[in-house]
Structures are given as C-alpha cells and as structure tokens.
Design an enzyme around this catalytic site. Structure first.
Site, PDB file in Angstrom:
ATOM      1  CB  VAL A 121       1.437 -17.109   5.040  1.00  0.00           C
ATOM      2  CG1 VAL A 121       2.773 -17.266   4.336  1.00  0.00           C
ATOM      3  CG2 VAL A 121       1.456 -17.889   6.354  1.00  0.00           C
ATOM      4  CE  LYS A 122      -1.328  -9.775   8.030  1.00  0.00           C
ATOM      5  NZ  LYS A 122      -0.085  -9.551   7.256  1.00  0.00           N
TER       6      LYS A 122
END
Ligand SMILES: O=C(O)c1cc(=O)[nH]c(=O)n1[C@@H]1O[C@H](COP(=O)(O)O)[C@@H](O)[C@H]1O
Length: 260
Positions: free
Chosen positions: A62-63
């Site tokens: 998901v960074k």
C-alpha cells in the site's frame, strides 16, 4: 464491476491454490483493486483472507506515508486487519510518521517494509543523492535500522524490514552489510529485468533474510513465450506454478554457488 472483481478474485484464488505450498508469502498491490472502487477493495481483502487461510504471509503493498495521525488510520485499516501480516511504508515524511505502524506491529504481531532503495529506474534521482554522510538511501537505512532494533523476534530478525530493489545490486550489497536483522522485500525480479544472480546478495550468509518478489512474471506466466507452447490459457495457474518452481531453483542454485 462486481463481475470483474469476482473474476479477479477467482484468478487470484487459482494462483494461490497452485503455489501456496511453494512460496512463503503473497504481496497484493492495492492500486489494482482501488481502481474498481468498493468492489475492488472487497476483492483485495477477500484475496488476503484466502491467502492467509492457506497459511501464507500476506503483504499488502500500500506504500503508505502521511502525518502520524493519518498513519494511525492507515495502520488500523491494514495492520489491524486479521488477514494482513505486513505492509509497505514510504519513509519520506520522516521517522515520527512511521511510529504508529511500529506501535501496531508490536501490539498485533505485524510487520512493515520501509522503502529504502526501490527497484524503479528513476529511484536514484532522490535515493542516490550523495550527502556528506553517504547516500540518501543509507540515511533511510540508518533510520529504518534504529527502528528495526526495537522489534527483534525470537529468531533474530526484526518485524521492521526494508524494500530493496532486485535491480539495485550494488546498493543491496551495501545495505545487507548494514541491516543484518531486517528482512529485505526484493521486488524487481523477472518483469523488471533482475535475475537470480542479481538477488543473491540480498540474503544474509545464513541464506535467509530476503523475500524475493516476482509479480507479472508469475501471474502472467501463461503469456510468456516459452510456456505458451506448453500450456493453454485455462491452465494459467499450473503455468504460474512452473514459473515459481523455476524461480525457486534458480535462486537456490545461485545461493549454493555463493556459499561454495
Ligand atoms: O514496494 C513494492 O512492492 C515495490 C517496491 C519497489 O521498489 N518496486 C516495485 O516494483 N514494487 C512493487 O513490486 C511489484 C513488482 O511487480 P513486477 O515488476 O510485476 O514483478 C509491483 O507491485 C510494485 O508496486
């Protein structure tokens, strides 16, 4: 939309069923689900649940990276989800923005992978800026290392890992000597051009310490010239299994060569 998302889930399920006995983890990239709205997000979490129930470690790519109060909500959404074991985190906004994730890692037995040196071609623009104290990515590694030391598990590895691109062989060598106790999540193998030889230095001398990620090369193996002649499109999952076996054997051979 519901039909597309059901098809995506069934495709994922086929691949998980075909490879769960060979791989330690799956990494699911949120963008490919967000694009389909609520139904897409449902397919994302259904995939996570299915993989988890098959005994796999589930990494949500998901960074995330935002101020601490927002990070708490991201952390709640992913690290507090029972089917997700770890997420990828962007460290650009600084140490205090990562602390909420670490708090949940401690509380819920989860992990994060901090982007340290990414696999993309342009990653050097910022990450390889030279400072008086070394490269920018080394400073990020130092920060990640400090956090990693606070969360070492029974087997000597930390729940705080690092993303290190398979395409960054020189940087990986430097980072491996500095971050012994962090698992490296290593994307860039396969579709981005990195080979088994390229990832050998991401492992510690004990042969552990790295999770090599290959996404398109595995899930779309049925489109690959070689397998195309052997399997049909309907046999996509079996083709993915063959590609995983090949990848595993190539990496193991390189590690054995390195050790001897
Ligand atoms: O954090 C990641 O997973 C990641 C970091 C990085 O440096 N490079 C990178 O490619 N990734 C992700 O890893 C996956 C790589 O996909 P393939 O190139 O198809 O193997 C993508 O989902 C990317 O978002």
């Amino acid at each position: 939309m519901r039909g597309i998302c059901r098809a995506i889930f069934l495709f994922n399920k086929g691949i998980i069923d075909a490879v769960y006995d060979l791989v330690p983890a799956v990494k699911i990239q949120i963008a490919f689900y967000e694009v389909y709205g609520a139904e897409g997000i449902r397919a994302f979490f259904k995939t996570a649940e299915y993989a988890k129930k098959k005994g796999l470690i589930v990494i949500a790519d998901v960074k995330r990276g935002d101020i601490a109060d927002v990070a708490m909500m991201y952390s709640k959404a992913y690290l507090q989800n029972e089917y997700i074991d770890a997420i990828t985190v962007n460290p650009y906004m600084g140490e205090n923005t990562i602390l909420p994730y670490i708090s949940d890692c401690t509380k819920y037995g989860k992990g994060i992978f901090i982007l340290v040196k990414t696999s993309n071609k342009g990653s050097g623009t910022i990450q390889n800026i030279k400072t008086e104290e070394g490269y920018f990515f080394e400073k990020v590694a130092e920060m990640a290392n400090k956090m990693a030391d606070s969360l070492i598990g029974n087997y000597g590895y930390s729940s705080i890992g690092a993303v290190v691109g398979a395409t960054c062989t020189e940087e990986a060598k430097i980072l491996r000597t500095k971050m012994h106790r962090s698992y490296f999540l290593v994307p860039g193998y396969g579709a981005q051009g990195a080979t088994a030889d390229d990832v050998a230095d991401c492992f510690n001398d004990d042969g552990l310490g790295a999770v090599i990620n290959s996404s398109r090369k595995i899930i779309f193996a049925y489109r690959n010239g070689y397998w195309k002649d052997v399997y049909t499109e309907e046999e996509y999952a079996q083709t993915s299994r063959e590609e995983v076996i090949l990848m595993r054997d190539l990496i193991n051979n390189c590690l054995m060569k390195k050790r001897s």
